[in-house]
Design a protein around this motif. Structure first.
Motif, mmCIF file in Angstrom:
data_model
loop_
_atom_site.group_PDB
_atom_site.id
_atom_site.type_symbol
_atom_site.label_atom_id
_atom_site.label_comp_id
_atom_site.label_asym_id
_atom_site.label_seq_id
_atom_site.Cartn_x
_atom_site.Cartn_y
_atom_site.Cartn_z
ATOM 1 N N ARG A 147 49.188 -21.864 -25.262
ATOM 2 C CA ARG A 147 47.878 -21.247 -25.379
ATOM 3 C C ARG A 147 46.914 -21.992 -24.469
ATOM 4 O O ARG A 147 46.780 -23.204 -24.574
ATOM 5 C CB ARG A 147 47.390 -21.317 -26.817
ATOM 6 C CG ARG A 147 46.016 -20.690 -27.035
ATOM 7 C CD ARG A 147 45.513 -20.976 -28.437
ATOM 8 N NE ARG A 147 46.470 -20.562 -29.434
ATOM 9 C CZ ARG A 147 46.700 -21.218 -30.565
ATOM 10 N NH1 ARG A 147 46.052 -22.329 -30.820
ATOM 11 N NH2 ARG A 147 47.575 -20.768 -31.426
ATOM 12 N N PRO A 148 46.225 -21.294 -23.570
ATOM 13 C CA PRO A 148 45.304 -21.984 -22.665
ATOM 14 C C PRO A 148 44.217 -22.736 -23.422
ATOM 15 O O PRO A 148 43.687 -22.255 -24.427
ATOM 16 C CB PRO A 148 44.711 -20.844 -21.838
ATOM 17 C CG PRO A 148 45.737 -19.764 -21.901
ATOM 18 C CD PRO A 148 46.334 -19.857 -23.266
ATOM 19 N N LEU A 149 43.909 -23.903 -22.927
ATOM 20 C CA LEU A 149 42.881 -24.753 -23.522
ATOM 21 C C LEU A 149 41.849 -25.080 -22.459
ATOM 22 O O LEU A 149 42.166 -25.682 -21.435
ATOM 23 C CB LEU A 149 43.515 -26.041 -24.060
ATOM 24 C CG LEU A 149 42.561 -27.137 -24.534
ATOM 25 C CD1 LEU A 149 41.745 -26.646 -25.715
ATOM 26 C CD2 LEU A 149 43.335 -28.397 -24.904
ATOM 27 N N ASP A 150 40.601 -24.674 -22.693
ATOM 28 C CA ASP A 150 39.504 -24.945 -21.765
ATOM 29 C C ASP A 150 38.503 -25.869 -22.446
ATOM 30 O O ASP A 150 38.050 -25.587 -23.569
ATOM 31 C CB ASP A 150 38.800 -23.649 -21.349
ATOM 32 C CG ASP A 150 39.693 -22.744 -20.514
ATOM 33 O OD1 ASP A 150 40.673 -23.256 -19.946
ATOM 34 O OD2 ASP A 150 39.415 -21.528 -20.437
ATOM 35 N N VAL A 151 38.149 -26.953 -21.772
ATOM 36 C CA VAL A 151 37.247 -27.951 -22.337
ATOM 37 C C VAL A 151 36.166 -28.296 -21.318
ATOM 38 O O VAL A 151 36.470 -28.556 -20.149
ATOM 39 C CB VAL A 151 38.002 -29.236 -22.722
ATOM 40 C CG1 VAL A 151 37.042 -30.257 -23.330
ATOM 41 C CG2 VAL A 151 39.129 -28.927 -23.697
ATOM 42 N N ILE A 152 34.920 -28.299 -21.753
ATOM 43 C CA ILE A 152 33.807 -28.755 -20.915
ATOM 44 C C ILE A 152 33.263 -30.056 -21.493
ATOM 45 O O ILE A 152 32.953 -30.139 -22.683
ATOM 46 C CB ILE A 152 32.675 -27.713 -20.848
ATOM 47 C CG1 ILE A 152 33.118 -26.472 -20.084
ATOM 48 C CG2 ILE A 152 31.442 -28.319 -20.181
ATOM 49 C CD1 ILE A 152 33.334 -26.682 -18.597
ATOM 50 N N LEU A 153 33.139 -31.061 -20.643
ATOM 51 C CA LEU A 153 32.497 -32.319 -21.007
ATOM 52 C C LEU A 153 31.032 -32.222 -20.587
ATOM 53 O O LEU A 153 30.730 -32.153 -19.395
ATOM 54 C CB LEU A 153 33.169 -33.491 -20.307
ATOM 55 C CG LEU A 153 34.668 -33.672 -20.562
ATOM 56 C CD1 LEU A 153 35.218 -34.812 -19.714
ATOM 57 C CD2 LEU A 153 34.935 -33.922 -22.031
ATOM 58 N N ALA A 154 30.131 -32.180 -21.562
ATOM 59 C CA ALA A 154 28.695 -32.093 -21.289
ATOM 60 C C ALA A 154 28.091 -33.466 -21.536
ATOM 61 O O ALA A 154 27.825 -33.852 -22.679
ATOM 62 C CB ALA A 154 28.047 -31.039 -22.183
ATOM 63 N N LEU A 155 27.874 -34.215 -20.453
ATOM 64 C CA LEU A 155 27.506 -35.629 -20.563
ATOM 65 C C LEU A 155 26.056 -35.875 -20.142
ATOM 66 O O LEU A 155 25.610 -35.430 -19.082
ATOM 67 C CB LEU A 155 28.446 -36.478 -19.705
ATOM 68 C CG LEU A 155 29.947 -36.330 -20.005
ATOM 69 C CD1 LEU A 155 30.752 -37.278 -19.126
ATOM 70 C CD2 LEU A 155 30.239 -36.579 -21.480
ATOM 71 N N ASP A 156 25.364 -36.611 -20.969
ATOM 72 C CA ASP A 156 23.983 -37.013 -20.723
ATOM 73 C C ASP A 156 23.938 -37.992 -19.545
ATOM 74 O O ASP A 156 24.629 -39.015 -19.549
ATOM 75 C CB ASP A 156 23.457 -37.679 -22.001
ATOM 76 C CG ASP A 156 21.986 -38.036 -21.947
ATOM 77 O OD1 ASP A 156 21.405 -38.035 -20.850
ATOM 78 O OD2 ASP A 156 21.426 -38.343 -23.017
ATOM 79 N N VAL A 157 23.120 -37.666 -18.526
ATOM 80 C CA VAL A 157 22.926 -38.581 -17.397
ATOM 81 C C VAL A 157 21.435 -38.903 -17.244
ATOM 82 O O VAL A 157 20.949 -39.138 -16.143
ATOM 83 C CB VAL A 157 23.509 -38.014 -16.076
ATOM 84 C CG1 VAL A 157 25.018 -37.977 -16.126
ATOM 85 C CG2 VAL A 157 22.924 -36.633 -15.764
ATOM 86 N N SER A 158 20.722 -38.913 -18.362
ATOM 87 C CA SER A 158 19.298 -39.282 -18.331
ATOM 88 C C SER A 158 19.154 -40.781 -18.095
ATOM 89 O O SER A 158 20.135 -41.535 -18.151
ATOM 90 C CB SER A 158 18.624 -38.882 -19.645
ATOM 91 O OG SER A 158 19.175 -39.601 -20.731
ATOM 92 N N GLY A 159 17.921 -41.217 -17.848
ATOM 93 C CA GLY A 159 17.680 -42.603 -17.449
ATOM 94 C C GLY A 159 18.182 -43.639 -18.431
ATOM 95 O O GLY A 159 18.651 -44.712 -18.035
ATOM 96 N N SER A 160 18.111 -43.355 -19.737
ATOM 97 C CA SER A 160 18.542 -44.341 -20.730
ATOM 98 C C SER A 160 20.039 -44.625 -20.662
ATOM 99 O O SER A 160 20.497 -45.667 -21.137
ATOM 100 C CB SER A 160 18.178 -43.863 -22.137
ATOM 101 O OG SER A 160 18.795 -42.616 -22.419
ATOM 102 N N MET A 161 20.798 -43.726 -20.047
ATOM 103 C CA MET A 161 22.236 -43.959 -19.906
ATOM 104 C C MET A 161 22.529 -45.094 -18.922
ATOM 105 O O MET A 161 23.662 -45.557 -18.822
ATOM 106 C CB MET A 161 22.946 -42.681 -19.458
ATOM 107 C CG MET A 161 23.025 -41.616 -20.536
ATOM 108 S SD MET A 161 24.122 -42.061 -21.904
ATOM 109 C CE MET A 161 25.739 -41.894 -21.125
#
Length: 490
Positions: A147-161
């Motif tokens: 079964r196809p598996l699609d994953v998106i990594l939504a990562l915070d790249v704001s200044g505090s990171m």
């Protein structure tokens, strides 16, 4: 051997005949004779019941161990996990047994794990008829479904990171390391996969919707004729939208190459009528009475002036300018190295935090309909879709953020931004997407509640709090195992 065969072994026909010829003892002998098979049957029942209990527990332990191995199929700790789960469900010495196994056979090509084990115990009553022990065997098998598996990594790249992650390195460094762990866990030893695709959506106060690493060329921007519509922002009638060279996202106006960094505004009018807004919706379309055929590029009013730091080019001077991140979107990829390269490129975090922008574009990069369509190809069977969302801070309003600063500046904008995020998350989950939310480093009761609300569940495996970089890696391992379990079949 059946109960009948055991009794037959106890009392042969010859011995029975001899007994019937003997007239001494009368009734007492008959009663004594009858008691012997009754005792034997009782003993057989006790040992047989014990065998059934061992068999049931052994089978359950192998099933649990096989599932654990399937979830950690590509982990170096896979076999250890299998043995740990087996022992947890079938403790040493259970009902006086000694165990051989579990024996582990792994089919790397077909992603299949087969287990078997043997439990042996000394009988209590059956030994009087020559059966001193009983051996129980069981097996289990698990494999990853096709079964196809699609994953998106939504990562915070704001200044505090860019601040410390608790291990001497920055939070963005910790996020990179954790994201790579998840990617390698899902792909395993394979460089490419027909069934696994991973994409990356970095975000801060807004999202850069261009293809990561592809520069904008104003000369290649084209006008696309469309039926006449009213531009939601300007109120003017227009019959074209714009297609740029480095993004599939249609735009309401032609970006200025001098000012445009690749970001767009959320489709929100702040006119008191939520039905006309499309910030919590998926693609182009009519919402309420308003047609949103495209997105508005963030221009000079929401970008720092080139050559100057944190200085806006409009009358909003003095307020914080939320710079567009330099990191664009990496669409769904079936190449492990391409995803790892995109993760490694996440450097120099800056800007403020708008979680809704990140989640919204993660959703649009995940689904097969336009603007991003990478999920449309592949086997024509049901897909499993997931978003892994990480942030280290709270929503923060700013001039030029995804909402054009319409909710205010700073913490005062948080309640409205949080509400938009909750509405968006409900729509994403209603679309069949699993959301894993990870609250990194920063901790507060309100933020925890928000992150639990947007996740697919209020607790692990869907919501996690990671106080430091070490815990973050463990959490991403756990999330990877759970995502993999969505493809398991027995």
């Amino acid at each position: 051997m059946t109960k009948y065969s055991i009794i037959k072994r106890l009392f042969s026909i010859r011995r029975l005949r001899e007994f019937t010829k003997n007239q001494h003892g009368g009734t007492l002998a008959i009663v004594a004779f009858s008691a012997i098979p009754l005792v034997a049957l009782t003993g057989i029942s006790v040992d047989t019941s014990r065998g059934y209990m061992v068999k049931s527990r052994l089978s359950a332990a192998l099933d649990a161990a096989a599932l654990a191995g399937g979830r950690a199929f590509n982990s170096p700790n896979r076999d250890d996990d299998i043995r740990t789960y087996f022992k947890a469900n079938f403790p040493d010495g259970y009902m006086g047994t000694t165990v051989e196994g579990p024996n582990i056979v792994v089919d790397e090509v077909n992603e299949r794990i087969a287990l078997d084990a043997t439990a042996k115990f000394d009988t209590s009553f059956m030994r009087i008829v020559g059966f001193n022990d009983m051996t129980i065997k069981s097996d289990a098998e698990v494999e990853r479904a096709k079964r196809p598996l699609d994953v998106i990594l939504a990562l915070d790249v704001s200044g505090s990171m860019g601040q410390s992650g608790g291990d001497g390195n920055s939070r963005i460094s910790a996020a990179r390391g954790a994201a790579k762990i998840l990617t390698m866990s899902l792909f395993g030893k394979k460089e490419t996969s027909d069934y696994i695709r991973i994409g990356l959506v970095p975000w801060n106060a807004k999202t850069n919707i261009t293809y990561n690493g592809v520069a904008y060329d104003e000369a290649q921007t084209t006008e696309v004729p469309v039926p006449a519509f009213t531009n939601p922002y300007t109120g003017e009638t227009q019959d074209v939208i714009y297609k740029v060279n480095n993004s599939p996202v249609p735009l309401l106006s032609k970006p200025d190459s001098y000012f445009w960094g690749g970001c767009v505004y959320s489709r929100f009018l702040d006119d008191g009528d939520d039905s006309n807004d499309a910030d919590v919706a998926y693609g182009p379309g009519t919402y309420g009475t308003t047609l949103w055929p495209a997105w508005q590029p963030v221009g000079k009013e929401g970008e720092p002036q080139l050559g100057l730091w944190n200085v806006c080019t409009s009358s909003q001077d003095g307020q914080e300018c939320t710079k567009c991140s330099e990191h664009g979107i990496t669409p769904l990829q079936n190449s492990k190295s391409a995803v790892l390269d995109a993760i490694n490129s996440l450097q120099n975090p800056e800007g403020t935090t708008n979680v809704a922008s990140g989640l919204g574009w993660a959703w649009r990069a995940l689904m097969p309909e336009a603007p991003f369509t990478e999920a449309a190809s592949g086997p024509d069977i049901e897909r499993t879709r997931a978003i892994v969302l990480l942030t280290d801070g709270e929503n923060f309003g700013g001039w030029g953020d995804a909402y054009q600063g319409q909710f205010g500046h700073g913490d005062s904008a948080r309640p409205a931004l949080n509400e938009r995020l909750r509405k968006l998350a409900r729509n994403v989950k209603d679309d069949g997407v699993v959301i894993y939310s990870i609250q990194f480093f920063y901790n507060s009761t309100d933020q925890a509640q928000l992150m639990q609300d947007i996740a697919s569940g209020p607790n692990a495996p869907y919501y996690h709090y990671a106080p430091n970089a070490t815990d973050l890696k463990v959490i991403f391992e756990d999330v990877a195992e759970h995502i993999a379990s969505l493809r398991l079949t027995k």
